[in-house]
Scaffold this motif. Structure first.
Motif, PDB file in Angstrom:
ATOM      1  N   ALA A  29       0.929  -1.207  -0.087  1.00  0.00           N
ATOM      2  CA  ALA A  29      -0.057  -0.058   0.080  1.00  0.00           C
ATOM      3  C   ALA A  29       0.963   1.371  -0.040  1.00  0.00           C
ATOM      4  O   ALA A  29       0.633   2.183  -0.605  1.00  0.00           O
ATOM      5  N   ASP A  30       1.985   1.153   0.696  1.00  0.00           N
ATOM      6  CA  ASP A  30       2.794   2.278   0.640  1.00  0.00           C
ATOM      7  C   ASP A  30       3.382   2.356  -0.685  1.00  0.00           C
ATOM      8  O   ASP A  30       3.910   3.707  -1.230  1.00  0.00           O
ATOM      9  N   PRO A  87      10.718  -0.157   4.665  1.00  0.00           N
ATOM     10  CA  PRO A  87      10.500   0.905   5.299  1.00  0.00           C
ATOM     11  C   PRO A  87       9.030   1.185   5.279  1.00  0.00           C
ATOM     12  O   PRO A  87       8.312   0.626   4.490  1.00  0.00           O
ATOM     13  N   ASN A  88       8.684   2.109   6.126  1.00  0.00           N
ATOM     14  CA  ASN A  88       7.156   2.430   6.279  1.00  0.00           C
ATOM     15  C   ASN A  88       6.763   3.698   5.772  1.00  0.00           C
ATOM     16  O   ASN A  88       7.733   4.496   5.105  1.00  0.00           O
ATOM     17  N   ARG A  89       5.703   3.998   5.440  1.00  0.00           N
ATOM     18  CA  ARG A  89       5.315   5.346   4.715  1.00  0.00           C
ATOM     19  C   ARG A  89       5.953   6.633   5.110  1.00  0.00           C
ATOM     20  O   ARG A  89       6.509   7.417   4.449  1.00  0.00           O
ATOM     21  N   GLU A  90       5.933   6.689   6.414  1.00  0.00           N
ATOM     22  CA  GLU A  90       6.728   7.817   7.017  1.00  0.00           C
ATOM     23  C   GLU A  90       8.005   8.070   6.666  1.00  0.00           C
ATOM     24  O   GLU A  90       8.628   9.175   6.431  1.00  0.00           O
ATOM     25  N   GLU A  91       8.980   6.721   6.823  1.00  0.00           N
ATOM     26  CA  GLU A  91      10.177   7.004   6.361  1.00  0.00           C
ATOM     27  C   GLU A  91      10.456   7.377   4.821  1.00  0.00           C
ATOM     28  O   GLU A  91      11.098   8.238   4.613  1.00  0.00           O
ATOM     29  N   LEU A  92       9.615   6.676   4.046  1.00  0.00           N
ATOM     30  CA  LEU A  92       9.612   7.120   2.507  1.00  0.00           C
ATOM     31  C   LEU A  92       9.384   8.547   2.213  1.00  0.00           C
ATOM     32  O   LEU A  92       9.891   9.304   1.605  1.00  0.00           O
ATOM     33  N   ALA A  93       8.024   9.171   3.115  1.00  0.00           N
ATOM     34  CA  ALA A  93       7.899  10.414   2.885  1.00  0.00           C
ATOM     35  C   ALA A  93       8.873  11.258   3.281  1.00  0.00           C
ATOM     36  O   ALA A  93       9.235  12.492   2.753  1.00  0.00           O
ATOM     37  N   ARG A  94       9.683  11.024   4.388  1.00  0.00           N
ATOM     38  CA  ARG A  94      10.579  11.967   4.963  1.00  0.00           C
ATOM     39  C   ARG A  94      11.906  12.114   3.933  1.00  0.00           C
ATOM     40  O   ARG A  94      12.362  12.851   3.402  1.00  0.00           O
ATOM     41  N   PRO A 113     -17.293  11.304   7.851  1.00  0.00           N
ATOM     42  CA  PRO A 113     -16.248  11.417   6.594  1.00  0.00           C
ATOM     43  C   PRO A 113     -15.119  10.512   7.102  1.00  0.00           C
ATOM     44  O   PRO A 113     -14.786  10.488   7.918  1.00  0.00           O
ATOM     45  N   THR A 114     -14.469  10.133   5.917  1.00  0.00           N
ATOM     46  CA  THR A 114     -13.263   9.235   5.912  1.00  0.00           C
ATOM     47  C   THR A 114     -12.085   9.828   5.662  1.00  0.00           C
ATOM     48  O   THR A 114     -12.114  10.683   4.760  1.00  0.00           O
ATOM     49  N   ALA A 115     -10.918   9.681   6.455  1.00  0.00           N
ATOM     50  CA  ALA A 115      -9.792  10.420   5.802  1.00  0.00           C
ATOM     51  C   ALA A 115      -8.985   9.589   4.819  1.00  0.00           C
ATOM     52  O   ALA A 115      -9.006   8.209   4.783  1.00  0.00           O
ATOM     53  N   ARG A 116      -8.606  10.103   3.776  1.00  0.00           N
ATOM     54  CA  ARG A 116      -7.752   9.246   2.757  1.00  0.00           C
ATOM     55  C   ARG A 116      -6.281   9.383   2.788  1.00  0.00           C
ATOM     56  O   ARG A 116      -6.010  10.922   3.003  1.00  0.00           O
ATOM     57  N   ALA A 117      -5.711   8.646   2.814  1.00  0.00           N
ATOM     58  CA  ALA A 117      -4.064   8.742   2.901  1.00  0.00           C
ATOM     59  C   ALA A 117      -3.514   8.777   1.345  1.00  0.00           C
ATOM     60  O   ALA A 117      -4.162   8.354   0.537  1.00  0.00           O
TER      61      ALA A 117
END
Length: 117
Positions: A29-30, A87-94, A113-117
């Motif tokens: 998903a990431d 790696p996780n999404r936060e690491e990839l984003a950083r 309402p739902t939050a979308r990532a």
């Protein structure tokens, strides 16, 4: 431009065994999130791309010292940034210099309402 390469062990896949690996599913998903953001992550699998492990001096040196049981290894701009897990999404984003919207785990209803990532 940031370059990220992930060198994975053979059979590193969410569905490579009878038991589905939840971490691998999150990682997939990431990877989809990275594509949506326009970020490229190059993945190398030991079984499918063994030459890429041998031809990269940093990865080869890592494997000579630590062995394949220490995979995966992640390179960011050709520097070892992470070993032993994906790696996780936060690491990839950083590493890409991006912000990430946290994935909502709160229960939702038809009226929320739902939050979308």
């Amino acid at each position: 431009m940031t370059t990220i390469e992930i060198f994975e062990p053979a059979g590193c896949c969410a569905t490579s065994s009878v038991v589905i690996d939840q971490n691998a599913l999150h990682f997939n998903a990431d990877m989809d999130w990275c594509k949506q953001q326009g970020f490229e992550v190059k993945r190398h699998n030991l079984l499918k791309n063994p030459q890429s492990f041998i031809s990269n001096p940093r990865v080869k040196a890592f494997l000579d010292v630590s062995g394949t049981q220490s995979l995966p290894v992640t390179l960011v701009n050709d520097v070892v940034a992470l070993t032993g897990r994906l790696p996780n999404r936060e690491e990839l984003a950083r590493w890409f210099g991006a912000e990430v919207t946290p994935i909502s785990t709160a229960p939702t209803s038809c009226c929320t309402p739902t939050a979308r990532a």
